[in-house]
Design a protein around this motif. Structure first.
Motif, PDB file in Angstrom:
ATOM      1  N   MET A  15     -36.475 -26.917 -14.485  1.00 43.99           N
ATOM      2  CA  MET A  15     -37.739 -27.612 -14.234  1.00 43.99           C
ATOM      3  C   MET A  15     -37.594 -28.859 -13.370  1.00 43.99           C
ATOM      4  SD  MET A  15     -39.477 -27.404 -18.026  1.00 43.99           S
ATOM      5  CE  MET A  15     -40.877 -28.376 -17.485  1.00 43.99           C
ATOM      6  N   MET A  16     -36.501 -29.581 -13.511  1.00 48.52           N
ATOM      7  CA  MET A  16     -36.432 -30.919 -12.913  1.00 48.52           C
ATOM      8  C   MET A  16     -35.321 -31.106 -11.896  1.00 48.52           C
ATOM      9  SD  MET A  16     -37.081 -33.356 -16.240  1.00 48.52           S
ATOM     10  CE  MET A  16     -35.479 -32.928 -16.929  1.00 48.52           C
ATOM     11  N   LEU A  17     -34.240 -30.363 -11.993  1.00 48.69           N
ATOM     12  CA  LEU A  17     -33.038 -30.685 -11.235  1.00 48.69           C
ATOM     13  C   LEU A  17     -32.960 -29.943  -9.908  1.00 48.69           C
ATOM     14  CD1 LEU A  17     -30.525 -30.652 -14.201  1.00 48.69           C
ATOM     15  CD2 LEU A  17     -31.526 -32.634 -13.087  1.00 48.69           C
ATOM     16  N   THR A  18     -32.309 -30.607  -8.956  1.00 48.36           N
ATOM     17  CA  THR A  18     -32.116 -30.052  -7.626  1.00 48.36           C
ATOM     18  C   THR A  18     -30.635 -29.828  -7.388  1.00 48.36           C
ATOM     19  OG1 THR A  18     -34.057 -31.187  -6.731  1.00 48.36           O
ATOM     20  CG2 THR A  18     -32.362 -30.502  -5.163  1.00 48.36           C
ATOM     21  N   PRO A  19     -30.212 -28.634  -6.992  1.00 50.24           N
ATOM     22  CA  PRO A  19     -28.804 -28.434  -6.647  1.00 50.24           C
ATOM     23  C   PRO A  19     -28.461 -29.180  -5.357  1.00 50.24           C
ATOM     24  CG  PRO A  19     -29.927 -26.341  -7.054  1.00 50.24           C
ATOM     25  CD  PRO A  19     -30.987 -27.382  -6.938  1.00 50.24           C
ATOM     26  N   ALA A  20     -27.311 -29.797  -5.338  1.00 49.08           N
ATOM     27  CA  ALA A  20     -26.803 -30.480  -4.150  1.00 49.08           C
ATOM     28  C   ALA A  20     -25.348 -30.093  -3.951  1.00 49.08           C
ATOM     29  CB  ALA A  20     -26.941 -31.994  -4.294  1.00 49.08           C
ATOM     30  N   HIS A  38     -25.389 -32.828   0.201  1.00 53.63           N
ATOM     31  CA  HIS A  38     -26.401 -32.185   1.037  1.00 53.63           C
ATOM     32  C   HIS A  38     -27.340 -31.353   0.178  1.00 53.63           C
ATOM     33  CE1 HIS A  38     -28.026 -28.691   3.258  1.00 53.63           C
ATOM     34  NE2 HIS A  38     -28.279 -29.609   4.166  1.00 53.63           N
ATOM     35  N   SER A  39     -28.627 -31.426   0.512  1.00 57.62           N
ATOM     36  CA  SER A  39     -29.632 -30.553  -0.093  1.00 57.62           C
ATOM     37  C   SER A  39     -30.823 -30.507   0.853  1.00 57.62           C
ATOM     38  CB  SER A  39     -30.083 -31.074  -1.461  1.00 57.62           C
ATOM     39  OG  SER A  39     -31.161 -30.299  -1.961  1.00 57.62           O
ATOM     40  N   ASP A  40     -31.418 -29.334   1.016  1.00 58.10           N
ATOM     41  CA  ASP A  40     -32.600 -29.236   1.863  1.00 58.10           C
ATOM     42  C   ASP A  40     -33.750 -30.074   1.321  1.00 58.10           C
ATOM     43  OD1 ASP A  40     -31.427 -27.592   3.749  1.00 58.10           O
ATOM     44  OD2 ASP A  40     -32.081 -25.735   2.788  1.00 58.10           O
ATOM     45  N   THR A  41     -33.794 -30.264   0.009  1.00 59.56           N
ATOM     46  CA  THR A  41     -34.869 -31.072  -0.568  1.00 59.56           C
ATOM     47  C   THR A  41     -34.742 -32.546  -0.190  1.00 59.56           C
ATOM     48  OG1 THR A  41     -33.672 -31.453  -2.640  1.00 59.56           O
ATOM     49  CG2 THR A  41     -35.080 -29.509  -2.530  1.00 59.56           C
ATOM     50  N   PHE A  42     -33.547 -32.978   0.203  1.00 61.31           N
ATOM     51  CA  PHE A  42     -33.368 -34.370   0.629  1.00 61.31           C
ATOM     52  C   PHE A  42     -34.157 -34.666   1.907  1.00 61.31           C
ATOM     53  CE2 PHE A  42     -28.856 -34.756  -1.409  1.00 61.31           C
ATOM     54  CZ  PHE A  42     -29.449 -34.730  -2.668  1.00 61.31           C
ATOM     55  N   ARG A  43     -34.527 -33.621   2.647  1.00 62.25           N
ATOM     56  CA  ARG A  43     -35.247 -33.826   3.910  1.00 62.25           C
ATOM     57  C   ARG A  43     -36.647 -34.393   3.678  1.00 62.25           C
ATOM     58  NH1 ARG A  43     -32.287 -30.758   7.770  1.00 62.25           N
ATOM     59  NH2 ARG A  43     -30.990 -29.137   6.802  1.00 62.25           N
ATOM     60  N   THR A  44     -37.198 -34.162   2.516  1.00 62.00           N
ATOM     61  CA  THR A  44     -38.556 -34.638   2.217  1.00 62.00           C
ATOM     62  C   THR A  44     -38.572 -35.715   1.130  1.00 62.00           C
ATOM     63  OG1 THR A  44     -38.856 -32.815   0.637  1.00 62.00           O
ATOM     64  CG2 THR A  44     -39.607 -32.453   2.900  1.00 62.00           C
ATOM     65  N   ALA A  45     -37.405 -36.211   0.767  1.00 61.67           N
ATOM     66  CA  ALA A  45     -37.319 -37.212  -0.303  1.00 61.67           C
ATOM     67  C   ALA A  45     -37.859 -38.555   0.169  1.00 61.67           C
ATOM     68  CB  ALA A  45     -35.877 -37.359  -0.766  1.00 61.67           C
ATOM     69  N   ASP A 107     -18.410 -28.022  -3.609  1.00 62.54           N
ATOM     70  CA  ASP A 107     -18.769 -28.100  -5.020  1.00 62.54           C
ATOM     71  C   ASP A 107     -20.270 -28.369  -5.151  1.00 62.54           C
ATOM     72  OD1 ASP A 107     -16.197 -27.673  -5.778  1.00 62.54           O
ATOM     73  OD2 ASP A 107     -15.795 -29.719  -6.439  1.00 62.54           O
ATOM     74  N   ILE A 108     -20.851 -27.891  -6.233  1.00 61.84           N
ATOM     75  CA  ILE A 108     -22.287 -28.051  -6.446  1.00 61.84           C
ATOM     76  C   ILE A 108     -22.539 -28.889  -7.698  1.00 61.84           C
ATOM     77  CG2 ILE A 108     -24.467 -26.851  -6.930  1.00 61.84           C
ATOM     78  CD1 ILE A 108     -23.405 -24.486  -5.357  1.00 61.84           C
ATOM     79  N   CYS A 109     -23.455 -29.836  -7.584  1.00 60.93           N
ATOM     80  CA  CYS A 109     -23.902 -30.610  -8.743  1.00 60.93           C
ATOM     81  C   CYS A 109     -25.423 -30.537  -8.796  1.00 60.93           C
ATOM     82  CB  CYS A 109     -23.424 -32.057  -8.661  1.00 60.93           C
ATOM     83  SG  CYS A 109     -24.078 -32.974  -7.249  1.00 60.93           S
ATOM     84  N   GLU A 110     -25.999 -31.111  -9.836  1.00 64.27           N
ATOM     85  CA  GLU A 110     -27.453 -31.120  -9.983  1.00 64.27           C
ATOM     86  C   GLU A 110     -27.931 -32.564 -10.067  1.00 64.27           C
ATOM     87  OE1 GLU A 110     -28.609 -27.161 -12.409  1.00 64.27           O
ATOM     88  OE2 GLU A 110     -27.379 -28.606 -13.515  1.00 64.27           O
ATOM     89  N   VAL A 111     -29.022 -32.855  -9.370  1.00 67.89           N
ATOM     90  CA  VAL A 111     -29.481 -34.238  -9.269  1.00 67.89           C
ATOM     91  C   VAL A 111     -30.986 -34.323  -9.504  1.00 67.89           C
ATOM     92  CG1 VAL A 111     -27.633 -34.859  -7.666  1.00 67.89           C
ATOM     93  CG2 VAL A 111     -29.842 -34.088  -6.763  1.00 67.89           C
ATOM     94  N   ILE A 112     -31.428 -35.532  -9.846  1.00 63.81           N
ATOM     95  CA  ILE A 112     -32.844 -35.895  -9.928  1.00 63.81           C
ATOM     96  C   ILE A 112     -33.039 -37.147  -9.089  1.00 63.81           C
ATOM     97  CG2 ILE A 112     -34.784 -36.547 -11.407  1.00 63.81           C
ATOM     98  CD1 ILE A 112     -33.318 -35.365 -13.755  1.00 63.81           C
ATOM     99  N   GLY A 113     -34.095 -37.169  -8.331  1.00 58.97           N
ATOM    100  CA  GLY A 113     -34.406 -38.383  -7.587  1.00 58.97           C
ATOM    101  C   GLY A 113     -34.505 -38.133  -6.094  1.00 58.97           C
ATOM    102  N   PRO A 114     -34.570 -39.246  -5.357  1.00 59.70           N
ATOM    103  CA  PRO A 114     -34.374 -40.636  -5.802  1.00 59.70           C
ATOM    104  C   PRO A 114     -35.560 -41.164  -6.616  1.00 59.70           C
ATOM    105  CG  PRO A 114     -35.003 -40.570  -3.497  1.00 59.70           C
ATOM    106  CD  PRO A 114     -34.830 -39.150  -3.905  1.00 59.70           C
TER     107      PRO A 114
END
Length: 247
Positions: A15-20, A38-45, A107-114
């Protein structure tokens, strides 16, 4: 109970996390790393200097650690963190500490934010910055807003932190590295250095103090005795003795 926690963690992730993905790792010193994500979602953050990125190192856990990105590239979907891996000293690093020590490209982690934290864009300078090993990212982010900054740091290993700061270009003047004071329980040396830095200002200045909760409290309390008090104080405790990261 463990299985319930895992299920909740999976639900939170969906529901909340974005893979990076880790796109670059460089070791700045034995305990400091520069990590690019890197994450494609960072382009619109919606990033502004001082905001936090929360990271979950273990997918089956509801444990997060917060880091201050030093910059954000929306065009390429990149952000960069300066990570202090505590090891056996200072605040408990926990799973995130271990994850970053072993981090490698792809490596892949999961993030929320900024998400909003310190209001650095409100600071035009001059600024007095007080921090420790955990606030190097914040110091770098502040330099994207203003370079009119004096710094005072405390550290368990002052020489290591001083080398990292020099390498990152964090300085009070081009040829003058910021003072790094050995951490002590009474903080007497740190407070003396902070008072001296504050006294060097001839006019109004802002104060940013972060890192150890006890240090943040001590510095804020000490400002009551300064001949010239800061016009604004932004304080943020990142950790406290005996506790994990506070974010």
């Amino acid at each position: 109970m463990a299985r319930v926690t895992e299920k909740l963690a999976e639900l939170a992730g969906a529901m909340m996390l974005t893979p990076a993905t880790v796109s670059e790792v460089s070791r700045l010193s034995p305990r400091f790393l520069s990590v690019e994500l890197h994450s494609d979602t960072f382009r619109t953050a919606n990033w502004t200097p001082g905001t936090l990125l929360q990271m979950r190192p273990v997918r089956t856990m509801l444990t997060f650690r917060a880091y201050t990105p030093v910059g954000w590239d929306t065009e390429r979907g990149l952000t960069r963190l300066i990570v202090f891996t505590h090891g056996g000293e200072g605040p408990a690093g926990g799973p995130a500490d271990a994850w970053f020590r072993g981090a490698a490209v792809d490596d892949i982690c999961e993030v929320i934010g900024p998400r909003r934290s310190m209001r650095l864009p409100a600071l035009a300078g001059p600024v007095l910055f007080v921090g420790d090993e955990t606030t190097v990212g914040l110091a770098c982010a502040l330099r994207t807003v203003t370079t009119d900054v004096r710094h005072v740091f405390e550290a368990t290993a002052p020489a290591e932190l001083a080398t990292v700061l020099t390498g990152l270009g964090v300085h009070d003047h081009p040829d003058d590295a910021p003072p790094v004071i050995a951490k002590t329980p009474d903080r007497a040396a740190l407070l003396t250095a902070v008072r001296a830095a504050a006294a060097a200002y001839e006019g109004p200045f802002d104060l940013v103090v972060s890192g150890d909760a006890a240090t943040v409290h001590a510095v804020r309390r000490d400002t009551r005795q300064w001949p010239t008090r800061p016009r604004t104080i932004q304080g943020k405790a990142y950790w406290a003795k005996g506790r994990k990261g506070l974010d």
